[in-house]
Design a protein around this motif. Structure first.
Motif, short mmCIF file in Angstrom:
data_model
loop_
_atom_site.label_atom_id
_atom_site.label_comp_id
_atom_site.label_asym_id
_atom_site.label_seq_id
_atom_site.Cartn_x
_atom_site.Cartn_y
_atom_site.Cartn_z
N VAL A 233 0.82 -1.21 0.00
CA VAL A 233 0.00 0.00 0.00
C VAL A 233 0.85 1.26 0.00
CG1 VAL A 233 -1.87 1.24 1.16
CG2 VAL A 233 -1.76 -1.26 1.30
N THR A 234 0.49 2.19 -0.87
CA THR A 234 1.08 3.53 -0.89
C THR A 234 -0.04 4.53 -0.63
OG1 THR A 234 2.71 2.87 -2.55
CG2 THR A 234 2.31 5.23 -2.29
N ILE A 235 0.24 5.54 0.19
CA ILE A 235 -0.73 6.62 0.39
C ILE A 235 -0.08 7.94 -0.04
CG2 ILE A 235 -1.97 5.40 2.20
CD1 ILE A 235 -0.67 7.22 4.26
N THR A 236 -0.84 8.74 -0.77
CA THR A 236 -0.31 9.97 -1.37
C THR A 236 -1.21 11.16 -1.03
OG1 THR A 236 0.59 8.70 -3.22
CG2 THR A 236 0.40 11.09 -3.51
N PRO A 237 -0.68 12.19 -0.35
CA PRO A 237 -1.48 13.38 -0.06
C PRO A 237 -1.53 14.32 -1.26
CG PRO A 237 0.68 13.61 0.93
CD PRO A 237 0.66 12.25 0.28
N LEU A 238 -2.72 14.82 -1.55
CA LEU A 238 -2.92 15.75 -2.66
C LEU A 238 -3.89 16.85 -2.24
CD1 LEU A 238 -3.58 13.21 -5.58
CD2 LEU A 238 -1.44 14.42 -5.11
N ASN A 239 -3.96 17.88 -3.03
CA ASN A 239 -5.03 18.85 -2.86
C ASN A 239 -6.33 18.26 -3.40
OD1 ASN A 239 -3.82 20.88 -1.46
ND2 ASN A 239 -3.62 22.28 -3.18
N ASN A 240 -7.43 18.92 -3.12
CA ASN A 240 -8.75 18.37 -3.41
C ASN A 240 -8.94 18.00 -4.88
OD1 ASN A 240 -10.43 18.69 -0.78
ND2 ASN A 240 -9.36 20.64 -0.99
#
Length: 307
Positions: A233-240
């Motif tokens: 699993v990879t989690i990636t923060p982004l803007n909306n």
């Protein structure tokens, strides 16, 4: 792995925020004249008619900007955008000094556990009713990764659940460790998410999320459950916007961070035909203008316009 260029990767972190507050009090006569009510503080003047917001483009910020247009009491006010972390810091600083502040707020959020806060009443309904946080996945996931699809589809929890994880993170626990601790204590609930699934051997999953405290908590918990089922699993923060676009274009697996119908309503309308809506993973979420309970104001209409 979802590759992003700098233009699309809009992680709103570390942006500076200037909180403008009056350093001196006013006389009873000044307060009465400024607010139109005897004994009421002119919070607008003290705050330089500024609402402390979060990331530009967030639904709660857009709603606050609409409120400025809709309410006569907010005439001349502005919404200062920053980041959710900067907003929380400004709120904590104001409370520590017993100063006024108006922020764009949402719940569930750890700030309601840590501080004595209240939503300002919204008689015009600009911020809408209670919201749901929903799970969205890319098209085709059910067919090529049915176990991941089923876990994401069965993921459901409560405000109390998420806020306990959020509090641990806020108090210094790493998000991954806070997620593992909650999972260990809530095996019955986790078992309902994984029911009917089989463990896999290293199949890749990528989840995206907006860098809000709620979504940091929920995404890390779901990611850890998937890891324990054998997924890479990879989690990636982004803007909306990029978050929704990534799921809709099939570049990532999905997200558990869709606030509807209000906060992400425009983005849902834009992308709903290009992704799969798995429904609510949490009900009873809310957005609005939030103030410390010590402030003598109950409604947006109780604030004062800029003269």
């Amino acid at each position: 792995m979802f590759n992003l260029n700098l233009k699309r990767l809009g992680i709103a972190a570390g942006l500076s925020l200037t909180l403008v507050a009056a350093g001196c009090g006013s006389s009873e006569e000044d307060s009465s004249n400024a607010s139109g009510g005897e004994g009421e503080a002119n919070y607008g003047e003290q705050l330089d008619y500024t609402i402390t917001g979060i990331e530009a483009g967030a639904g709660v910020v857009a709603a606050a900007q609409d409120a400025v247009k809709e309410y006569d009491s907010l005439a001349g006010w502005e919404v200062s955008t920053s980041s959710s972390g900067a907003m929380a810091t400004a709120l904590g600083d104001a409370i520590e000094n017993e100063e006024p502040i108006v922020v764009t707020g949402w719940s569930p959020h750890w700030k309601f556990e840590k501080y004595d806060l209240k939503y300002l009443k919204d008689p015009k309904g600009v911020f809408g009713e209670a919201e749901k946080i929903k799970t969205m996945v890319r098209k085709g996931l059910k067919e090529d990764k049915p176990n991941a699809y089923k876990i994401l589809d069965q993921f459901k929890w409560s405000s109390e659940d998420i806020q306990s994880v959020m509090l641990d993170i806020n108090e210094g626990t790493a998000p991954e460790e806070a997620a593992k601790a909650w999972i260990e204590k809530n095996q019955d609930k986790v078992s309902s998410w994984t029911k009917g699934t089989e463990k896999v051997d290293g199949k890749s999953v990528e989840l995206v999320y907006v860098n809000w405290d709620t979504e940091i908590a929920s995404t890390n918990v779901v990611a850890e459950v998937l890891k324990q089922q054998g997924f890479d699993v990879t989690i990636t923060p982004l803007n909306n916007g990029p978050m929704w676009e990534a799921v809709a274009e099939g570049e990532v697996t999905g997200m558990v961070a869709a606030w509807l119908p209000g906060t992400h309503g425009d983005l849902y309308a834009e992308y709903k035909d290009s992704l799969v809506d798995l429904g609510a993973n949490l009900k009873g979420a809310k957005i609005g203008l939030v103030v410390p309970s010590y402030m003598d104001v109950e409604s947006i209409e109780d604030l004062q316009p800029k003269e």
